[in-house]
Design a protein around this motif. Sequence first.
Motif, PDB file in Angstrom:
ATOM      1  N   TYR A  52       0.862  -1.183   0.000  1.00  0.00           N
ATOM      2  CA  TYR A  52       0.000   0.000   0.000  1.00  0.00           C
ATOM      3  C   TYR A  52       0.894   1.226   0.000  1.00  0.00           C
ATOM      4  N   TYR A  53       0.671   2.095  -0.971  1.00  0.00           N
ATOM      5  CA  TYR A  53       1.516   3.269  -1.142  1.00  0.00           C
ATOM      6  C   TYR A  53       0.689   4.546  -1.010  1.00  0.00           C
ATOM      7  N   ILE A  54       1.241   5.538  -0.335  1.00  0.00           N
ATOM      8  CA  ILE A  54       0.606   6.844  -0.231  1.00  0.00           C
ATOM      9  C   ILE A  54       1.518   7.837  -0.952  1.00  0.00           C
ATOM     10  N   THR A  55       1.004   8.400  -2.046  1.00  0.00           N
ATOM     11  CA  THR A  55       1.763   9.393  -2.802  1.00  0.00           C
ATOM     12  C   THR A  55       1.060  10.747  -2.677  1.00  0.00           C
ATOM     13  N   LYS A  56       1.655  11.769  -3.234  1.00  0.00           N
ATOM     14  CA  LYS A  56       1.024  13.088  -3.217  1.00  0.00           C
ATOM     15  C   LYS A  56      -0.267  13.093  -4.033  1.00  0.00           C
ATOM     16  N   GLN A  57      -0.340  12.229  -5.046  1.00  0.00           N
ATOM     17  CA  GLN A  57      -1.496  12.210  -5.922  1.00  0.00           C
ATOM     18  C   GLN A  57      -2.578  11.216  -5.503  1.00  0.00           C
ATOM     19  N   ALA A  58      -2.203  10.115  -4.855  1.00  0.00           N
ATOM     20  CA  ALA A  58      -3.192   9.063  -4.598  1.00  0.00           C
ATOM     21  C   ALA A  58      -2.696   8.070  -3.549  1.00  0.00           C
ATOM     22  N   GLU A  59      -3.623   7.244  -3.106  1.00  0.00           N
ATOM     23  CA  GLU A  59      -3.298   6.075  -2.292  1.00  0.00           C
ATOM     24  C   GLU A  59      -3.479   4.864  -3.199  1.00  0.00           C
ATOM     25  N   ILE A  60      -2.476   3.987  -3.233  1.00  0.00           N
ATOM     26  CA  ILE A  60      -2.459   2.880  -4.183  1.00  0.00           C
ATOM     27  C   ILE A  60      -2.421   1.554  -3.438  1.00  0.00           C
ATOM     28  N   LEU A  61      -3.421   0.734  -3.658  1.00  0.00           N
ATOM     29  CA  LEU A  61      -3.495  -0.621  -3.119  1.00  0.00           C
ATOM     30  C   LEU A  61      -2.980  -1.554  -4.202  1.00  0.00           C
ATOM     31  N   ASN A  62      -1.881  -2.240  -3.926  1.00  0.00           N
ATOM     32  CA  ASN A  62      -1.233  -3.081  -4.931  1.00  0.00           C
ATOM     33  C   ASN A  62      -1.169  -4.520  -4.434  1.00  0.00           C
ATOM     34  N   PRO A  63      -2.216  -5.335  -4.712  1.00  0.00           N
ATOM     35  CA  PRO A  63      -2.203  -6.735  -4.299  1.00  0.00           C
ATOM     36  C   PRO A  63      -1.083  -7.504  -5.001  1.00  0.00           C
ATOM     37  N   CYS A  64      -0.549  -8.501  -4.322  1.00  0.00           N
ATOM     38  CA  CYS A  64       0.515  -9.331  -4.876  1.00  0.00           C
ATOM     39  C   CYS A  64      -0.082 -10.639  -5.380  1.00  0.00           C
ATOM     40  N   GLU A  65      -0.252 -10.731  -6.691  1.00  0.00           N
ATOM     41  CA  GLU A  65      -0.709 -11.947  -7.360  1.00  0.00           C
ATOM     42  C   GLU A  65      -2.053 -12.464  -6.861  1.00  0.00           C
ATOM     43  N   MET A  66      -2.989 -11.552  -6.621  1.00  0.00           N
ATOM     44  CA  MET A  66      -4.347 -11.930  -6.212  1.00  0.00           C
ATOM     45  C   MET A  66      -5.288 -10.792  -6.551  1.00  0.00           C
ATOM     46  N   PRO A  67      -6.580 -11.098  -6.620  1.00  0.00           N
ATOM     47  CA  PRO A  67      -7.540 -10.044  -6.939  1.00  0.00           C
ATOM     48  C   PRO A  67      -7.622  -8.980  -5.838  1.00  0.00           C
ATOM     49  N   LYS A  68      -7.838  -7.765  -6.244  1.00  0.00           N
ATOM     50  CA  LYS A  68      -7.950  -6.638  -5.320  1.00  0.00           C
ATOM     51  C   LYS A  68      -9.085  -6.856  -4.321  1.00  0.00           C
ATOM     52  N   HIS A  69     -10.212  -7.421  -4.793  1.00  0.00           N
ATOM     53  CA  HIS A  69     -11.364  -7.618  -3.907  1.00  0.00           C
ATOM     54  C   HIS A  69     -11.060  -8.581  -2.764  1.00  0.00           C
ATOM     55  N   LYS A  70     -10.160  -9.547  -2.987  1.00  0.00           N
ATOM     56  CA  LYS A  70      -9.781 -10.479  -1.919  1.00  0.00           C
ATOM     57  C   LYS A  70      -9.056  -9.732  -0.799  1.00  0.00           C
ATOM     58  N   VAL A  71      -8.147  -8.843  -1.162  1.00  0.00           N
ATOM     59  CA  VAL A  71      -7.391  -8.064  -0.184  1.00  0.00           C
ATOM     60  C   VAL A  71      -8.316  -7.116   0.579  1.00  0.00           C
ATOM     61  N   ILE A  72      -9.185  -6.430  -0.148  1.00  0.00           N
ATOM     62  CA  ILE A  72     -10.104  -5.492   0.498  1.00  0.00           C
ATOM     63  C   ILE A  72     -11.032  -6.220   1.458  1.00  0.00           C
ATOM     64  N   HIS A  73     -11.540  -7.383   1.061  1.00  0.00           N
ATOM     65  CA  HIS A  73     -12.435  -8.146   1.939  1.00  0.00           C
ATOM     66  C   HIS A  73     -11.706  -8.560   3.221  1.00  0.00           C
ATOM     67  N   PHE A  74     -10.471  -9.011   3.080  1.00  0.00           N
ATOM     68  CA  PHE A  74      -9.683  -9.379   4.254  1.00  0.00           C
ATOM     69  C   PHE A  74      -9.502  -8.179   5.180  1.00  0.00           C
ATOM     70  N   LEU A  75      -9.064  -7.054   4.624  1.00  0.00           N
ATOM     71  CA  LEU A  75      -8.805  -5.870   5.447  1.00  0.00           C
ATOM     72  C   LEU A  75     -10.070  -5.352   6.119  1.00  0.00           C
ATOM     73  N   GLU A  76     -11.189  -5.431   5.443  1.00  0.00           N
ATOM     74  CA  GLU A  76     -12.443  -4.936   6.010  1.00  0.00           C
ATOM     75  C   GLU A  76     -13.021  -5.855   7.077  1.00  0.00           C
ATOM     76  N   ASN A  77     -12.603  -7.136   7.089  1.00  0.00           N
ATOM     77  CA  ASN A  77     -13.277  -8.116   7.944  1.00  0.00           C
ATOM     78  C   ASN A  77     -12.401  -8.831   8.961  1.00  0.00           C
ATOM     79  N   TYR A  78     -11.094  -8.591   8.980  1.00  0.00           N
ATOM     80  CA  TYR A  78     -10.290  -9.265  10.000  1.00  0.00           C
ATOM     81  C   TYR A  78     -10.635  -8.735  11.383  1.00  0.00           C
TER      82      TYR A  78
END
Length: 84
Positions: free
Chosen positions: A54-80
């Motif tokens: 996960y990167y925070i730049t001046k322009q945006a916040e970037i979620l960069n999953p490693c070899e998996m769908p973005k929705h899988k990462v978001i679901h994990f983060l929202e529900n752990y």
Amino acid sequence: MNVLKKIQQLPLGYSEVHYEKAKYGVTKSEFNQGKSYKIYAAELGGNNFVSVNYYITKQAEILNPCEMPKHKVIHFLENYILLR
């Protein structure tokens, strides 16, 4: 739920969380004075895992999953649930 907030709620180093009826060992690393994070979560006694940068730049916040769908990462983060 704010993804960055959930990432920040995880302690640095190793912790354990509960997610979808399983326990996960989570390692969180912080870089660039809190402007980037690496999260790796592995199901204890299983074969599921979640890996993201996960990167925070001046322009945006970037979620960069490693070899998996973005929705899988978001679901994990929202529900752990942090155990320790």
